[in-house]
Design a protein around this motif. Structure first.
Motif, mmCIF file in Angstrom:
data_model
loop_
_atom_site.group_PDB
_atom_site.id
_atom_site.type_symbol
_atom_site.label_atom_id
_atom_site.label_comp_id
_atom_site.label_asym_id
_atom_site.label_seq_id
_atom_site.Cartn_x
_atom_site.Cartn_y
_atom_site.Cartn_z
ATOM 1 N N THR A 1 -24.482 -35.188 25.693
ATOM 2 C CA THR A 1 -24.794 -34.778 27.047
ATOM 3 C C THR A 1 -24.706 -35.980 27.953
ATOM 4 N N ASN A 2 -24.342 -35.715 29.214
ATOM 5 C CA ASN A 2 -24.174 -36.844 30.121
ATOM 6 C C ASN A 2 -25.153 -36.837 31.275
ATOM 7 N N GLY A 3 -25.967 -35.778 31.393
ATOM 8 C CA GLY A 3 -26.961 -35.758 32.439
ATOM 9 C C GLY A 3 -26.380 -35.647 33.826
ATOM 10 N N TRP A 4 -25.124 -35.147 33.937
ATOM 11 C CA TRP A 4 -24.482 -35.064 35.251
ATOM 12 C C TRP A 4 -25.196 -34.048 36.119
ATOM 13 N N GLY A 5 -25.407 -34.384 37.365
ATOM 14 C CA GLY A 5 -26.004 -33.470 38.308
ATOM 15 C C GLY A 5 -25.203 -33.452 39.581
ATOM 16 N N ALA A 6 -25.239 -32.310 40.291
ATOM 17 C CA ALA A 6 -24.435 -32.174 41.498
ATOM 18 C C ALA A 6 -24.790 -33.232 42.535
ATOM 19 N N ALA A 7 -26.075 -33.605 42.588
ATOM 20 C CA ALA A 7 -26.502 -34.574 43.599
ATOM 21 C C ALA A 7 -25.912 -35.958 43.359
ATOM 22 N N ASP A 8 -25.598 -36.251 42.098
ATOM 23 C CA ASP A 8 -25.080 -37.576 41.747
ATOM 24 C C ASP A 8 -23.565 -37.609 41.639
ATOM 25 N N ALA A 9 -22.920 -36.456 41.678
ATOM 26 C CA ALA A 9 -21.488 -36.388 41.427
ATOM 27 C C ALA A 9 -20.687 -37.081 42.526
ATOM 28 N N VAL A 10 -19.588 -37.697 42.110
ATOM 29 C CA VAL A 10 -18.680 -38.391 43.019
ATOM 30 C C VAL A 10 -17.393 -37.585 43.102
ATOM 31 N N PRO A 11 -16.822 -37.388 44.301
ATOM 32 C CA PRO A 11 -15.554 -36.663 44.405
ATOM 33 C C PRO A 11 -14.477 -37.301 43.533
ATOM 34 N N GLU B 1 -17.023 -40.655 34.209
ATOM 35 C CA GLU B 1 -17.352 -39.827 33.047
ATOM 36 C C GLU B 1 -16.148 -39.834 32.111
ATOM 37 N N THR B 2 -16.374 -40.200 30.866
ATOM 38 C CA THR B 2 -15.263 -40.398 29.939
ATOM 39 C C THR B 2 -15.094 -39.283 28.911
ATOM 40 N N ALA B 3 -15.753 -38.158 29.129
ATOM 41 C CA ALA B 3 -15.659 -37.069 28.156
ATOM 42 C C ALA B 3 -14.229 -36.569 27.983
ATOM 43 N N THR B 4 -13.383 -36.723 29.008
ATOM 44 C CA THR B 4 -12.008 -36.231 28.912
ATOM 45 C C THR B 4 -10.993 -37.354 28.687
#
Length: 231
Positions: free
Chosen positions: A2-12, A97-100
């Motif tokens: 899991t990466n804990g990604w949240g919409a508030a922290d996301a970068v375009p 994010e390096t999942a891909t």
């Protein structure tokens, strides 16, 4: 993972691409490609893909000892994960994010199939956790499919060596980052499995690890500068 990604922290995505393209100008291991094109067809950093690269290393160094090829290929992969993530975090305040992440064709170069990222946390400890997850965390996933058994502390030492090597190269390219880069590197060496793998030995981020990557066992190989066996 899991990466804990949240919409508030996301970068375009375009900001992530821009940051990665900027740090790629430092060359070599900092180049995490984002261009669309034919990939390896493996859909990520698969064990099969890694095994093929390890065999290539064995052929290049003319050694039949499988552990040597695996360790050297693993060290190179670690550097290609740590370098762009560390640089983007400190230069652009973005943790990719390096999942891909996937192999870019048959070369050891990596590509990010779906560029995403988050804003870098402000505290050093939180930033270390975020950076480690996207570099060492992905590396640990690859290790679950290694074609031959390798000591866990050797693999952790490889990751630590690649981390500090990446940090030292970043310091040479961007000397103004000395304070935050040194602080983050030291914090990372106290995080997760990197704890106890070695220590920073000088202001230019020289390092002495507590394990050996086995390069000296390759034909015409030698002990690396940070090796525990070097004197």
């Amino acid at each position: 993972m899991t990466n804990g990604w949240g919409a508030a922290d996301a970068v375009p995505a375009h900001e992530v691409v821009g940051a990665l393209r900027d740090v790629a100008r430092m060359g070599g291991f900092f180049d995490l490609d984002t261009a669309q094109g034919p990939g390896s067809g493996e859909g990520g950093l698969t064990g099969e893909g890694f095994a093929a690269r390890a065999r290539t290393v064995n052929e290049r160094y003319d050694t039949a000892e499988a552990r040597v090829g695996v360790s050297i290929a693993h060290l190179g992969l670690a550097a290609r994960l740590w370098s762009p993530v560390l640089a983007c975090a400190l230069l652009h305040g973005i943790v990719p994010e390096t999942a891909t992440v996937e192999w870019a064709g048959d070369s050891p170069t990596l590509r990010l199939a779906e560029p995403r990222g988050s804003r870098a946390p402000q505290s050093t400890s939180s930033l270390a956790d975020a950076v480690r997850a996207q570099a060492d965390g992905v590396l640990e996933g690859v290790e679950r499919g290694l074609p031959v058994k390798v000591a866990p502390r050797l693999l952790a030492g490889n990751s630590a060596s690649a981390l500090v090597g990446s940090a030292a190269q970043l310091l040479r390219s961007r000397p103004g980052l000395r304070a935050p880069l040194t602080g983050l590197t030291r914090e990372l060496l106290q995080t997760g499995r990197l704890l106890g793998t070695g220590e920073v030995t000088g202001p230019e981020l020289t390092f002495r690890r507590r394990s050996c990557c086995l390069y000296y066992r390759a034909l015409n190989g030698s002990k690396c500068g940070d090796c525990c066996l070097a004197r």
